[in-house]
Design an enzyme around this catalytic site. Structure first.
Site, PDB file in Angstrom:
ATOM      1  N   LEU A 285     -22.280  28.576  43.747  1.00 39.55           N
ATOM      2  CA  LEU A 285     -21.863  27.303  44.329  1.00 39.55           C
ATOM      3  C   LEU A 285     -21.183  27.619  45.649  1.00 39.55           C
ATOM      4  CD1 LEU A 285     -20.267  25.145  41.445  1.00 39.55           C
ATOM      5  CD2 LEU A 285     -22.505  24.850  42.507  1.00 39.55           C
ATOM      6  N   ASP A 286     -21.361  26.757  46.652  1.00 40.41           N
ATOM      7  CA  ASP A 286     -20.631  26.919  47.906  1.00 40.41           C
ATOM      8  C   ASP A 286     -19.136  26.988  47.618  1.00 40.41           C
ATOM      9  OD1 ASP A 286     -23.026  26.676  49.238  1.00 40.41           O
ATOM     10  OD2 ASP A 286     -22.697  24.576  49.797  1.00 40.41           O
ATOM     11  N   MET A 287     -18.419  27.685  48.465  1.00 39.02           N
ATOM     12  CA  MET A 287     -16.983  27.799  48.302  1.00 39.02           C
ATOM     13  C   MET A 287     -16.316  26.423  48.213  1.00 39.02           C
ATOM     14  SD  MET A 287     -14.199  29.754  50.699  1.00 39.02           S
ATOM     15  CE  MET A 287     -14.171  28.482  51.953  1.00 39.02           C
TER      16      MET A 287
END
Length: 455
Positions: A285-287
């Protein structure tokens, strides 16, 4: 209004007075037909608040690149190096290279050899680019001066073309050379949006990484700069399920899923501290994205779950809150090809030639009283920033996700001071087969902003 530390340009919330300065610059351009004609096709602009030697606060304006073939426009700071001067070395050498191009076309049409001319063109083009990097001199806030080539050499890299032409280095260079104290800064888009990059009129964007990443930190030496939000987030573990094979966790926004190039401790490392064994990532997942993730406690479990992702057997959906804008359909499908913006990673672009197919299904969940819209996204592919680009791009939904600094989603929420700090994108459901028992595992999670209507 008080000022704290100077803006960290790669991830920031604009100071209220920077927003005001941007609004005033937009109004000035809109009211001036000549300026509007120069900028209406689309241009990144910058504003900076500075304190002069007498203690007065002033506003500086800048634009990226040049406009209408000019790099000098009244009311805007000058370029680091003026490449538009018709009597300057750049224009004269550019004319000579263009003449070589014309000669090559003539000879090719006549079927004559052109290898020597092409070699000369390449040599002169490389030399001209080198001349730019050697003669574009930038000043730091602590009184030093170096060429752009020298600044990049500190990191052992070569600057890409166009380095120093963005609005931010122009503003810092002008302020540093004139003895001004920089107080706050922001860059925003004016005019029409390009098709490949995502740019929305009046929205703020972080400075680019490829050109400004090595340059701005050196120019800001001597300033008290905000800490990077990318370095300061702290994660609190929210474990949803755990057994001998897997851990399912609800990831907070602002935390890396796996170790990265920052000092921040990733969720994977925190899970290893918690479990006392090696943990393996199965997906990303994106940060800035929150929500459900599954990690494996063994390589065999990792391989099994990754295989399910690769075969698109994993079912997952996301909930996002979109910025105000035009109404969207009740449901639909978005298919836009995505490719990396190599000079500004991790930003992605829509690229019909080099992009990879990216497909997202969406369903409108409802509107808020402030004009935001909640949607459920079901990605059929797993490209980097797929949902963020499909939401923001004019050929997608045309409405950035609230709090998305990269793609223009920073807007104020009515009744709250300042701008939204987090990305309103949440992995809300996850379903897969257990790697050992093969039972169907289904998990759900509501985003915090739907639990708290003021978020």
């Amino acid at each position: 209004m008080t000022f704290g530390k100077f803006t960290y340009p790669f991830c920031y919330t604009p100071h209220p007075l920077i927003r005001k300065a941007a609004d005033e610059l937009i109004a000035r351009i809109d009211s001036d037909p000549e300026l509007k004609a120069l900028f209406s096709e689309g241009k990144m602009l910058g504003v900076m608040l500075v304190k002069d030697k007498d203690g007065n606060v002033k506003v500086l304006n800048a634009f990226s690149g040049n406009v209408g073939g000019c790099s000098l426009v009244d009311g805007f700071v000058p370029p680091v190096l003026d490449l538009c001067d018709p009597e300057g070395h750049f224009r004269k050498e550019e004319f000579e290279i263009s003449s070589i191009n014309a000669r090559i076309r003539e000879l090719e049409a006549a079927g004559q050899p052109v290898d020597e001319l092409k070699a000369e063109r390449k040599r002169r083009s490389i030399a001209l680019q080198g001349w730019i990097f050697d003669n574009a001199m930038v000043a730091s806030a602590d009184g030093d001066e170096k060429s752009i080539r020298e600044v990049f050499a500190i990191r052992g890299i070569v600057p890409p073309g166009g380095t120093g032409d963005c609005a931010a280095p122009k503003l810092l260079n002008y302020a540093n050379r004139n003895g001004f104290q920089p107080l706050a800064m922001g860059e925003f888009w004016y005019g029409a949006s390009p098709r490949r990059e995502i740019r929305h009129h009046g929205r703020f964007y972080p400075s680019c990484q490829g050109k400004c990443g090595p340059l701005l930190p050196w120019m800001m030496r001597g300033l008290d700069v905000e800490d990077s939000p990318l370095e300061s987030a702290e994660a609190v573990l929210d474990i949803v399920f755990e057994d001998d094979a897997i851990i399912v966790v609800d990831k907070p926004s602002g935390v890396l899923a796996v170790p990265g190039r920052t000092a921040m401790k990733s969720l994977l490392e925190l899970l290893e501290d918690h479990s006392g064994c090696q943990i393996h990532s199965c997906h990303r997942l994106d940060m800035d994205t929150s929500g459900l993730m599954v990690y494996a406690k063994s390589l065999s479990a990792k391989v099994d779950i990754e295989g399910q992702f690769a075969a698109r057997e994993v079912r997952k959906s996301y909930i996002a809150r979109l910025c105000p804008g035009a109404d969207i359909p009740a449901k639909g499908r978005i298919e836009l090809p995505l490719a990396p913006d190599w000079y500004d990673r991790p930003r992605q672009m829509v690229d019909s030639d080099e992009g990879k197919t990216a497909v997202t299904l969406f369903e409108k969940l409802g509107d808020t009283a402030e004009g935001f819209t909640d949607v459920r996204f079901t990605p059929l592919t797993g490209r980097t920033h797929q949902l963020r680009v499909h939401a923001a791009h004019p050929e997608g939904l045309g409405r950035p996700i609230l709090g998305d600094r990269l793609y223009g989603g920073q807007v104020d929420v009515q009744g709250r001071e300042g701008a939204v700090e987090r990305l309103h994108l949440h992995a809300a459901s996850l379903a897969f087969h257990h790697p050992v028992s093969h039972d169907i595992m289904e998990f759900g999670s509501d985003p915090d902003w739907m639990q708290d209507p003021t978020r």
